[in-house]
Each structure stands twice: as C-alpha cells, then as structure tokens.
Enzyme design. Structure first.
Site, mmCIF file in Angstrom:
data_model
loop_
_atom_site.group_PDB
_atom_site.id
_atom_site.type_symbol
_atom_site.label_atom_id
_atom_site.label_comp_id
_atom_site.label_asym_id
_atom_site.label_seq_id
_atom_site.Cartn_x
_atom_site.Cartn_y
_atom_site.Cartn_z
ATOM 1 N N CYS A 100 0.115 -1.153 0.183
ATOM 2 C CA CYS A 100 0.497 -0.153 0.208
ATOM 3 C C CYS A 100 0.631 1.073 -0.299
ATOM 4 O O CYS A 100 1.567 1.525 0.198
ATOM 5 C CB CYS A 100 -0.961 -0.160 1.057
ATOM 6 S SG CYS A 100 -0.515 -0.168 2.826
ATOM 7 N N PRO A 134 2.952 -2.639 4.148
ATOM 8 C CA PRO A 134 3.246 -0.980 4.060
ATOM 9 C C PRO A 134 4.313 -0.942 3.587
ATOM 10 O O PRO A 134 5.122 -1.448 2.961
ATOM 11 C CB PRO A 134 3.405 -0.709 5.305
ATOM 12 C CG PRO A 134 3.854 -1.840 5.973
ATOM 13 C CD PRO A 134 3.489 -2.953 5.087
ATOM 14 N N ASP A 135 4.543 0.872 2.594
ATOM 15 C CA ASP A 135 5.534 0.926 2.039
ATOM 16 C C ASP A 135 6.312 1.641 3.225
ATOM 17 O O ASP A 135 6.071 2.775 3.745
ATOM 18 C CB ASP A 135 5.286 2.069 1.007
ATOM 19 C CG ASP A 135 6.912 2.334 0.165
ATOM 20 O OD1 ASP A 135 7.598 1.695 0.203
ATOM 21 O OD2 ASP A 135 6.292 3.838 -0.861
ATOM 22 N N VAL A 136 7.618 1.174 3.130
ATOM 23 C CA VAL A 136 8.426 1.803 4.557
ATOM 24 C C VAL A 136 7.659 2.175 5.401
ATOM 25 O O VAL A 136 8.441 1.117 6.447
ATOM 26 C CB VAL A 136 8.357 3.201 3.728
ATOM 27 C CG1 VAL A 136 10.256 3.614 4.379
ATOM 28 C CG2 VAL A 136 9.915 3.204 1.754
ATOM 29 N N THR A 137 7.292 2.893 5.932
ATOM 30 C CA THR A 137 6.564 3.429 6.433
ATOM 31 C C THR A 137 5.587 2.985 7.455
ATOM 32 O O THR A 137 4.521 2.446 6.663
ATOM 33 C CB THR A 137 6.652 5.615 7.011
ATOM 34 O OG1 THR A 137 5.497 5.541 5.446
ATOM 35 C CG2 THR A 137 7.868 5.491 6.963
#
Length: 670
Positions: A118, A151-154
């Site tokens: 996401c 999730p994307d990175v964070t």
C-alpha cells in the site's frame, strides 16, 4: 518471497513513476510481468528461494502512486505527518481509478499475485495503508485478491486503522500489542485470523511442498547466478533498444575506420562511488557516468560493461577501427591558441578537433531519475549543447540517450548531421536507451550490467533493433498535460487522458509517438544496410459468442481478478504479418480499439501487441484474444464493468499513430 515492483502508471512526465514502472499504458502490464517472474523463480531450489529476495508481487503502492519531491499521491487528514508524501492526497474519480490505475493490478491478481504494497500517501483523503475502501473494498472484495498487503517503508499513522483497513503485515504493532488489542476487543480476532491465513497461505503456495518449506533463522549470501544469464541480459538489452532515427542508413556501422566518443555516459565513473540508495535527496538531472539504472531500492549490478569498455573490446578484437574519446559533457569546443612551433605546434584537445577527425561520432548523454524525488527537467542543456557542438563538426553524429523516462530532443533532432538517435529509459529501476543517429536513432531499455555490449551490438548490426517506445516524446514540455503537485490536495483532472491518449484527444503532434520504433536490416556483410519492411494484412474479427445479444454488465461470481465473466473471450482478432525485405527481422504489431461515442472514452486504446520474428519473404499470423474486459468501461452509476453497445474501431499498426489495416465492429447489448 517473490516480488516484483510493478505496476506503476504516472500522469506527469517528470514524476518518478516512469523509473519504477514498465510503460505509460495499463494494457497487460502485470500479466507479462508475472509470467516473467514465474519463469525466473521456478527453477530455483528452496534454499535459493529462502536466501534471495526476488521482488515479484509486492508492488510499490496499490493504485495512484506518484509521491516524491513534488507529490501527486495519497495521505494526510489533519494529522502531523513527518513524511511529505503522507501530507498529500491523490484525488481521482472512480472511473479513472478503475480503467487506468487498477487495470494492471487486475492482471496481477488474476495471475496469482501474492502480496501488494500500500502507498504512503492518501487516496481521496484517506491514508493509503489505512484505506478500507481501497484495500478491502476494491483490492480484496472487488478483484478477489487472496494474498496479503504490506506497507511501503513507513507504518500507518494509526496502527489499528491499518489492520482494520486491510494491512496484513508490519502494521507497527508488536506481538504483545496485537494480543492486547485482540483481548480488549479493539481488534477483532477474526481480522487477525484472516491476516494470518493470507500470509501463511501465500507462503505455502509459493514454496510448496509445505514440509520442505525453508524457514532459516539465519541466512547467508548465496550465489545463484547462472553463467548463461550474462548472454541473456546482453541479448535482452540489445533487443530493447528503440531506434528512433536512422538517416542515410547510418546504422549498422560498416567497417568504420575512426570513431569519436563523447560524453560522460560513455564510461563508468572512474573514481566511483558506485550508485548508492538515497531516498531523501535530489541527486541531479544527470548521472556522472554510464547510467544503467534509476536510483532507489534495487540490487546493485555485480559489474558494469560501459560502451567504452565494449568498443575497446571490439577494437582490440581486430575490428579495424580506432577511437578517440572525451568523457565530458562540457569540454572545450574549439581549440585554444597554438603553442610551440613546427612539428611541435599544438592547440590542445577540443570537441571540434576530435569530431572533425572521426568518421562517426558517438554522443552518449543521460537523464537520471530516482525513487524519492521527481525529475526537475525533461532536457539537460549541457547534454543538448554537447550534441549540437559535436554535430556542428561531425557529418555522422550518433546520439545514444540512457534516460529515466521522457527526454526531449528537439534542441538537436533536426540538426542535419544528427543521423542516428537511440533512447534508453530506466524502468523498474532500469534504464531505457534511445538511439538517434544523425543521420540515425535507437532507444534501449534494461540491459543493466551488459549495457555497453548491448548498445555496441546494435551499432554494428549484430542485433537488429525491434523495440518500441513505451511513452510519447513530445516536441515541447508544454505538450504534456498534468503538473507536479507540490502539496497537498492533488487532483487528477486529466482523468483517462495520459500520454498518447492525451495527445490523441488534444490533437497534438508528437515528436515520436507511443509505440514508435525503427529497425534496420543487415545480413552480416559489412556493405549491407537498409530498412527492413513489414506489411500487415488480412485483418479478421471472429466472434467467440453472439455479439448481438451481449449482457451489458459483468455480473459473474468474483474470482481472482474480478467477476468471472469479465475474462470471457468475446472476440479473436487476427492478421498476417509479412517480411517483404531481404533479411530477417522482428516486428511488433500493435492492436488499438476505439469505443462508441457514448462510452466517452479515449480516441484509441492499446488492447494487444505481438512481436514476431520473420525471415525474408516469410508470413506469420498473429491473433489477439479480446475479453469482455477489453471492451468495457467502468460505469460509475452502477459500480460495474459495462459494455457500451455501438460501433467499435479496430486498427492494427506499427505505433499509436501509424495504422496499416482497419475494420469496424458493432456490439449490441440487451
């Protein structure tokens, strides 16, 4: 885990999306990506699979993804976000979301996509990794996605909202926090059970049999390189070069005596460092060495063969040519005052001197792009000046561009001495190569560490270029629609009209249209060079069902990809492709459909392409299965895929503007 960072579309030419995606159109993006990933991974042992991350099914942001420096993305709702991307919302209508940005994801899900990432930003005001409508409503329920979401990175700002919204892994909670949330009822146990089932089922599905599933606590570096991959990478790179100009049949080079090599992109950066991952800082419009990849999260190449390396190897192998080089984009153009006398008189090295002394001049320039920041320009003035400076003194100037997306060329493309042009663009963190030869031009994509060999193979005719542009090159930056949105409400007002769809709808003449690419023919003899020619004929349309009594809506049970009848084959469109030239070559036949006026759709939409290799005089047939989906639009009133009854145009051609055969088709709905 097998994962492949795809598929990304972008509506703005300078956005980072072109570095991380495959093309500027959604047709079958994921289907072909999944087939390639599956072919790559199937031969691996379980030990190899356990130790290596291949990137296959985890894509960089489900639906609209354009965050970076100036961001068109998805995030923020009155909260204080540290990440600039999370303050930005990608706002778009439901039809645009489905027909453009969701379209390639449907292919992924239908082909067994295992996981999805996401986005950081907001979509229509709601954080992507907390967006119940996007993750649960559309991805899981509407398309039947059976995998899990990461999730994307964070992590999401609101951990509970992430889990409840569909995020199945790395929500930011610790195990103890999750157990406490389940115990106090804030997170239903059924939600966690579903997440767990999706993760485990995906792992077992990809790494069967389950009793042999490797779960190492510690991993070690493992060499999984196949020696034959070097040849494959080289061949794939050369076949991905797009030849855009070849004036006077400059290519392939025929027993050249002397070559002039210009530009920093011709060689590897002598002092280093090798490219490093840097997500935060703008790294410049160009790279100070030979560009083989966009910047960001990627696996570095174990080695890089630059064009200078490849030319050196060919010259040393007795090819009969010598070369001089200036590996700078801003070297002195004209000589300074002479020093010394008589035999010892010299005026110093200059661009004009080397250009005059060379039979052919190869100019290598690039345009860099990276994850974490958008490009600032579509053309580099220093690189443009170098091309013109060389062409002013060299009658056969060949331009090779390695670039991270669209790169404008009108500053020099009409120069009488620019005979060849090629273009390389980094896609999925890879670089495409465009070649322009004054008198000619090619473009290359994705040759990575064998980049130099791939380029030189095309220059000397070992490989006949056959690739096509995956975006439109405009005559001016003002011809593109869509602007970078700095912050914070970013409206996708262009709707369905991106890239060639926009140029068609607005009646703008591009410099090089989407799908364009030339080829030459060479039978291996030094004195043979000309265009090979292909003809398209016998376009036929064969219905697979009664097209006079079609149900307008796809209403079948949900399978992986969406309603089952969305993938029902309605037609088969076929044609014959003939090589009318004297030597072998490859043609990419492209199928475009136009919809009835009532559909309010783009002028034409790509619905198929097929690359065929043909010997001289040979004819082959190509066929394109057309599903209900290919003939449908998204009806916002009913939230269903709908076939609009009426006349459809069917065209087959060499690009989005060069059509060879046309037919019409009428569909009737009940």
């Amino acid at each position: 885990m097998h994962s492949n960072i795809l598929p990304v579309l972008t509506s703005v030419a300078t956005l980072l999306g072109l570095v991380q995606g495959q093309s500027q159109q959604p047709y079958r993006d994921w289907a072909k990506a999944y087939e390639a990933a599956e072919t790559l991974v199937l031969p691996w042992t379980l030990e190899q699979q356990a130790n290596i991350s291949v990137r296959d099914g985890t894509a960089p942001g489900f639906v609209p993804f354009e965050p970076s420096d100036g961001v068109r993305s998805v995030q923020g709702s009155g909260k204080d976000y540290d990440n600039p991307a999370m303050r930005t919302s990608s706002n778009l209508d439901d039809r645009t979301l489905h027909e453009l940005y969701l379209w390639p994801w449907i292919d992924g899900v239908a082909n067994g996509l295992g996981s999805v990432m996401c986005v950081m930003n907001r979509v229509n005001g709601i954080i992507g990794c907390e967006n119940d409508h996007i993750m649960n409503g559309i991805l899981k329920n509407e398309t039947g996605f059976r995998g899990f979401i990461v999730p994307d990175v964070t992590a999401p700002v609101d951990k509970a909202a992430g889990l409840l919204g569909g995020l199945g892994w790395n929500s930011g909670y610790s195990v103890s926090e999750i157990m406490a949330a389940v115990k106090n009822g804030s997170i239903p146990e059924s939600v966690m059970t579903e997440h767990a089932l999706r993760i485990v089922a995906t792992q077992l599905n990809l790494l069967q049999p389950p009793e042999e599933y490797a779960f190492p606590v510690e991993t070690a570096d493992l060499n999984v390189r196949d020696p034959s991959s070097k040849d494959f990478i080289r061949r794939a790179g050369s076949e991905s070069i797009v030849l855009l100009k070849n004036k006077n049949n400059t290519l392939p080079l025929r027993s050249p005596m002397s070559l002039g090599i210009f530009g920093k992109d011709a060689a590897n950066l002598a002092t280093g460092p090798t490219p490093q991952s840097d997500f935060s800082n703008f790294a410049g419009d160009t790279y100070d060495g030979h560009l083989i990849t966009g910047g960001g999260s990627y696996s570095p190449a174990p080695y890089v063969v630059s064009p200078l390396d490849a030319l050196t190897a060919r010259a040393a192998d007795g090819q009969g040519f010598g070369y001089k080089y200036i590996l700078s984009d801003n070297w002195t153009v004209t000589p300074s005052e002479s020093t010394g006398e008589g035999f010892f008189q010299t005026s110093g090295v200059s661009v004009s001197q080397y250009a005059r002394e060379s039979e052919h001049c190869l100019v290598f320039i690039n345009a860099f792009g990276k994850e974490g920041s958008d490009r600032r320009t579509l053309a580099d003035e220093t690189g443009d000046k170098l091309v013109n400076d060389v062409a002013d003194y060299c009658g056969s100037t060949i331009v090779i561009i390695n670039n991270a997306g669209v790169r404008l060329v009108d500053a020099w493309i009409e120069h009488e001495n620019v005979t060849v042009f090629t273009d390389l663009i980094p896609c999925s963190n890879q670089v495409h190569t465009n070649m322009f030869c004054f008198p000619g031009c090619p473009e290359r994509r994705r040759s990575r560490q064998e980049s130099g060999h791939a380029i030189v193979d095309v220059l000397f005719g070992d490989v006949n270029p056959s690739a096509k542009l995956v975006y439109t090159i405009a005559k001016s930056k003002d011809d593109y629609n869509g602007q970078i949105c700095e912050c914070c409400e970013c409206d996708y007002t262009e709707g369905l009209y991106i890239d060639y769809r926009h140029f068609d709808q607005a009646g703008i003449e591009p410099r090089f249209e989407f799908g364009f690419g030339l080829c030459f023919k060479s039978d291996g003899r030094a004195n043979i060079a000309a265009y090979t020619t292909f003809t398209h004929s016998d376009l036929t349309i064969n219905p697979s069902t009664d097209i006079t009594t079609l149900q307008p809506y796809a209403t079948g049970p949900i399978t992986e990809g969406g309603p089952s009848d969305l993938f029902e084959q309605i037609l088969t469109i076929s044609a014959s492709i003939s090589n009318t030239g004297g030597v072998a070559g490859a043609e990419v036949a492209q199928l475009y459909l136009s919809f009835p006026d009532a559909a309010k759709a783009p002028v034409r939409q790509l619905r198929g392409f097929e690359k065929v290799y043909l010997e001289p005089g040979e004819t082959k047939f190509v066929s394109f299965p057309i599903q209900r989906r290919d003939l449908s639009i998204w009806d916002e009133q009913t939230s269903k895929w709908k076939i609009v009854g009426g006349k459809y145009g069917v065209v087959l051609g060499r690009s989005s503007r060069d059509f060879t055969v046309e037919e019409t088709l009428e569909l009737l709905t009940i």
